[in-house]
Design a protein around this motif. Structure first.
Motif, PDB file in Angstrom:
ATOM      1  N   GLU A 102       0.708  -1.340   0.506  1.00 43.37           N
ATOM      2  CA  GLU A 102      -0.132  -0.299   0.339  1.00 43.37           C
ATOM      3  C   GLU A 102       0.654   1.138  -0.301  1.00 43.37           C
TER       4      GLU A 102
ATOM      5  N   THR B 101      -5.601  -1.719  -1.873  1.00 45.89           N
ATOM      6  CA  THR B 101      -6.234  -1.569  -0.352  1.00 45.89           C
ATOM      7  C   THR B 101      -6.352  -2.786   0.857  1.00 45.89           C
TER       8      THR B 101
ATOM      9  N   VAL C 174      -5.490   5.451   1.873  1.00 47.43           N
ATOM     10  CA  VAL C 174      -6.723   5.053   1.337  1.00 47.43           C
ATOM     11  C   VAL C 174      -7.256   5.790   0.826  1.00 47.43           C
TER      12      VAL C 174
END
Lengths: 834, 223
Positions: free
Chosen positions: A37, A66, A87
């Motif tokens: 991520e 994610t 995110v």
């Protein structure tokens, strides 16, 4: 996206998902051990390129990067990679590519899925992540992702049904986006925590996901059977995202061998062989080429229809029960109504008693356990939640949440690991308005009582009318009719001789006209009559014959279970009568038992056992009770104690002259290494059985049992192995200490608070590992800082005297007996604390 | 050497009862009495029925890091991708060019049983713990035998298994070890929240050094 799913169902058109990401990222600079991520912020172009490749290959749904994004890995206060940035950037990267692509290809439907993977922690009680904490972790990610503009939430690779439930609930509570959930099965066709496709589908549909399915773990070939099971159990679109075969590692590199052509060929077979399969894509090892081959093969073909499965299913974390397959038994024992001991257990907060009842019911053949803890004098919502939580930690059966308190019902439904049975709703509008929203949110099979504002109709017609009304209301809430099961209501025939007939006829009509499942509280029929067993078995037989699905009965009743197993054998539900034979081969009827016993003379009015007369004789082991304790004969001990009390011995004398000396014999043997831990514990359990009888006796005489002092025991924070602490607890209780058990993984502040609140001056701490001895030290420090007037004894595998001194403990107890001795000494020194 | 990952399900093996008795608290040559023995047999049967035992083996090369003078360091090395700094493990692996990372678990259904008995039947709880431990150890012993058999024709053998938690190969290594095995996905082993303890509780990770036959023993070490 919701409209697109609707449209796809309507048009029977496929929805294509994207494929793997890991291999691509590795070939673009992702190092071993680096969190993927971080690329969202550091190398967004790599992700954008991949998203574009998948869109070009024909995917309708592209996933954000994610999978592992949650605050356990990316805390909010992380200077470089806080969770919100991780995110948000992921969603923005994907959206940017999607928007540009759709601009150029306005005919294409393309959506950004917020990808949600597991936390990597197992939920309590199997692990130690709290359920609500898990919900909160997921909620945070989903809120951020929804705000950033994701089109749907894709929960994937879940291997534990409890975590799956936490994630779906979080998605439902955090946003209005459609939710798709896919799980990972092992080769044995089960989740890692044991759930099977049918139970998983029941759970997910109950929670109201928009589509469900399976991903990762297996290749398309290995997945065929699982997909077939899922698709057959589902009533909504099924998504299939396999790996490109099983992983193979060579020279440290993981390979997936299934080529795009092979992949798409098998996927076509899967799509064509099953109804409901609308979503197709890939997982580990699949590439844009795999997805392109898949899309090319299927894009112009019509998918099979999405058709509902009409089975009525309840589930637990590890199992499920299909009520519509054949009759089942619901255990009635966890319910205080008319049960003095259960009532007392609830008042005393005696969870062990409740758990024991549950396990006994399971062992005796129940398929579902009814759980009712309603008593006016206790906090029902708290108790029901705890009972459900504890039961599902030790028992694999689905549970029936039985309460009229809506707060209790919701609390229990929420933390229940599975799709529960709910007992109950009825035809009263107020009830339906309260219960159905909960069923809509959490899922469940609802027992619906055929009564309403006007009471219980005394005709079949009247009850059928209420059934119609309940169906109509369930329809309004969007609750499928298969999740409504009817209780035709059993009244005693002692006051109304037509009562049973109305009930039986109602059961038959519901079965025939609706094909619905039915439930009856069978034994109500005989209330007020002698030999209730005769009426109950006759009525149960008749009810089963009329189509009854689930009798709520006592599984310990051999007569009732005899009816059940016989019925199953007669009706052809028991192939070759194997189950019947298994239960009854080698047994004899009660009449024969009695006859044999009388013949052999083993049955006498006095109960057979010789009386315990050896008081004062030197060897306690030679007395029947003392001997039974020393030998650890639990069942015998209870009976012998009862007999002694009946014969007039003072309960306190039994403790002082039999139990304590017998325990001493065993304890000393243990200290001298002539008796070992299991024997010590068997004696402890046997003594416990004596104490239980004595406590009951004292209680009914209004006498408080004597306590030698209060002790807290706890396994320290970070440590989840509590066997040592549990052993200490049992032995301390044996020696009449009052034990407050704080459980495992206990934070220091909880120990401090409890010690102060409960005025406890002796504390026992347990730790298994060197790493958690630190928590032990922290706990002792916290106690000292709070100036709690107490001594602390410590024990556990890695501890020794030196260690104990180092962390500031007052004593090191190498085993449970030493802890008992230490406690005895301590309270002898401090009689003021007893 | 094959640098592969092998996944294993159930294989036939015999539980070592003597070891089980020791785990249950018996010392020396003491044997359980009949009542305890019958409980132990119950436990063995229950573990056999409830467990979904599985394991994974990852065959890896050992690469030692070099110090500033360019000399290989005994105690700092990679086993595949798994980076370790440990004198104790370094000593165990001395002379080995390859090693196998192994992980195995009895599945969460065993934890449910352990949990059940620890709440309701403490004797059985202790015996169940002992049985489950002996069971998974026996499984690993069998794996070790299988691997040894496979290595024998090449004149190779195995060092004793070495697990995180021994000496300076602390349980802090549990997390990277599980990651190296992708154990979350392949075996369902994770670490408990805020802890280095594995869930399911009856899980094992261990390093097995591949050595020349005849050099299986490791010199006792002083830490």
């Amino acid at each position: 996206m919701k409209a697109f799913i609707e449209k796809s169902i309507q048009n029977q058109s496929y929805i294509f998902f994207d494929g793997g990401m890991g291999t691509y990222l590795q070939s673009h600079g992702l190092e071993q051990g680096q969190l993927p991520e971080t690329f969202n912020l550091d190398k967004p172009q790599v992700l954008k390129d991949l998203a574009k490749l998948y869109l070009e290959a024909g995917a309708n749904v592209i996933n954000t990067n994610t999978f592992g994004a949650n605050r356990l890995k990316f805390p909010m206060d992380d200077p470089k990679y806080p969770i919100d940035k991780i995110v948000t950037s992921a969603v923005e990267n994907a959206k940017e590519v999607r928007d540009a692509y759709v601009k150029e290809h306005p005919d294409r439907d393309a959506f950004v899925a917020l990808d949600i993977g597991p936390t990597g922690k197992l939920l309590a009680p199997l692990g130690n992540l709290d359920f609500e904490e898990a919900v909160s972790i997921f909620k945070q990610v989903i809120s951020i992702g929804a705000k950033a503009g994701a089109d749907l939430v894709l929960i994937e690779t879940m291997s534990d049904s409890y975590e799956l439930k936490a994630a779906v609930l979080a998605a439902k509570e955090a946003c209005d986006l459609p939710v798709i959930a896919t799980v990972i099965f092992s080769e044995n066709g089960k989740l890692l925590t044991g759930g099977e496709p049918k139970g998983v589908v029941a759970l997910l549909e109950g929670l109201g996901v928009d589509a469900l399915g399976v991903n990762c773990g297996l290749g398309p070939v290995e997945m065929k059977g699982i997909v077939a099971d899922m698709a057959a159990a589902a009533s909504i679109p099924v998504v299939v995202n396999p790996n490109a075969g099983l992983p193979r590692v060579e020279n440290g590199v993981t390979y997936f061998d299934v080529t795009p052509d092979e992949f798409s060929k098998t996927m076509v077979e899967i799509a064509e062989a099953n109804n409901n399969v609308l979503g197709l894509g890939g997982c580990c090892g699949t590439t844009p080429d795999h997805i392109r081959a898949l899309v090319d093969a299927l894009k112009d073909k019509k998918a099979n229809p999405v058709e509902p499965c009409e089975d009525t299913v309840v589930s637990s974390g590890m199992g499920h029960v299909v009520l519509s397959d054949h009759p089942v038994v619901i255990g009635e024992r966890i319910n205080p109504t008319g049960k003095k001991k259960m009532k007392q257990a609830l008042v005393d907060d005696d969870m062990e008693y409740i758990l024991n009842e549950g396990v006994t019911e399971e062992e005796n053949g129940a398929h579902i356990l009814d759980v009712n803890v309603g008593l006016p004098e206790i906090d029902e919502p708290a108790m029901l939640k705890r009972a459900i939580y504890e039961l599902q930690g030790i028992c694999t059966l689905p549970l029936q949440i039985d309460t009229t308190d809506m707060v209790a019902m919701e609390g229990a439904m929420r933390i229940y690991n599975g799709k529960p049975m709910i007992n109950s709703v009825n035809g009263k509008q107020e009830m339906m308005d309260a219960v159905f929203p909960l069923v809509k949110k959490y899922g469940g099979v609802v027992v619906s009582l055929l009564l309403d504002e006007d009471g219980i109709p005394d005709s079949v017609e009247g009850r059928m009318k209420i059934a119609e009304k309940i169906y109509a209301n369930a329809d309004k809430w969007g609750i499928p009719r298969k999740d409504i099961v009817f209780d035709a209501l059993v009244m005693t025939i002692s006051t109304d001789s037509s009562a049973a007939k109305i009930t039986l006829d109602t059961v038959r009509r519901i079965t025939e006209e609706y094909g619905a499942c039915t439930v009856l509280g069978v034994s109500n029929v005989s209330f007020g009559l002698p030999r209730r067993d005769l009426i109950n078995t006759a009525f149960y037989t008749a009810a089963l014959n009329n189509g009854l699905t689930a009798g709520i009965i006592n599984p310990s009743s051999k007569a009732m279970m005899g009816v059940y197993y016989s019925f199953m054998a007669i009706r052809g539900y028991d192939a070759q009568c194997l189950n019947f034979i298994d239960h009854f081969a080698g047994t004899v009827s009660p009449e024969m038992q009695l006859k044999k016993a009388l013949e052999s003379g083993s049955l006498s009015a006095a109960g057979g056992e010789e009386n315990d007369t050896a008081e004062g004789s030197g060897d306690i082991s030679k007395t029947p009770l003392g001997g039974a304790i020393v030998k650890g004969l639990k069942d015998k001990c209870g009976k012998l104690t009862e007999e002694q009390i009946k014969s007039g011995t003072d309960p306190l004398d039994i403790i002082n002259h039999y139990i304590v000396p017998a325990l001493d014999v065993v304890g000393q043997g243990f200290e001298k290494n002539t008796i070992f831990l299991p024997q010590l514990l068997m004696s402890a359990e046997a003594a416990q059985a004596c104490f239980d009888v004595i406590k009951n006796e004292l209680k009914s005489a209004g006498v408080e049992s004597e306590s030698k002092g209060k002790v807290i025991v706890a396994t320290v924070k970070g440590d989840i192995h509590d066997i040592g602490k549990n052993i200490v607890k049992v032995l301390l209780e044996n020696y009449s200490f009052d034990v407050i058990d704080l459980g495992k993984d206990v934070p220091p502040e909880v120990v401090v608070e409890t010690a102060i609140k409960e005025n406890v001056h002796l504390i026992g701490l347990s730790a298994l590992m060197t790493t958690t001895v630190v928590s032990m030290e922290d706990t002792i420090k916290a106690l000292r800082e709070a100036k709690v007037d107490c001594e602390v004894c410590v024990g556990g595998a890695v501890l020794n005297q030196e260690y104990a001194d180092m962390i500031g403990a007052d004593a090191y107890c190498k085993d449970a007996m030493q802890t008992v001795r230490f406690a005895e000494e301590y309270f002898a020194k401090h009689p003021e604390f007893v | 050497m094959k640098y592969e990952t092998q996944r294993l399900g159930k294989i036939p093996f015999e539980i070592n009862r003597r070891e089980l008795y020791i785990y249950a608290g018996y010392r020396g040559t003491a044997t359980p009495d009949e009542a305890v023995l019958s409980l132990i047999e119950e436990c063995i049967q229950e573990v056999e029925e409830a467990s979904e035992i599985r394991g994974i083996l990852k065959w890896c090369q050992i690469v030692h890091e070099k110090d500033d003078n360019g000399n290989e360091m005994d105690d700092v090395f990679f086993i595949g991708d798994f980076h370790v700094k440990s004198q104790a493990l370094g000593k165990n692996l001395k002379g080995c060019r390859d090693a196998i990372l192994v992980g195995a678990t009895l599945s969460p259904s065993i934890d449910l049983l352990l949990h059940r008995y620890s709440r309701l039947q403490i004797t059985k709880s202790v015996l169940m713990q002992a049985t489950a431990a002996a069971y998974i150890e026996a499984y690993l012993d069998e794996i070790q035998r299988m691997v040894k058999k496979e290595l024998a024709p090449e004149g190779l053998s195995l060092r004793p298994r070495f697990s995180p938690g021994f000496a300076d190969f602390t349980t802090e290594y549990q997390a990277p070890f599980l990651e190296a095995l992708d154990a979350g996905r392949t075996l369902g082993i994770t670490l408990a929240h805020n802890s280095n303890m594995m869930v399911p509780s009856k899980s094992v990770t261990a390093v097995m050094g591949i050595c020349k036959a005849g050099t299986e023993a490791v010199a006792p070490m002083k830490m």
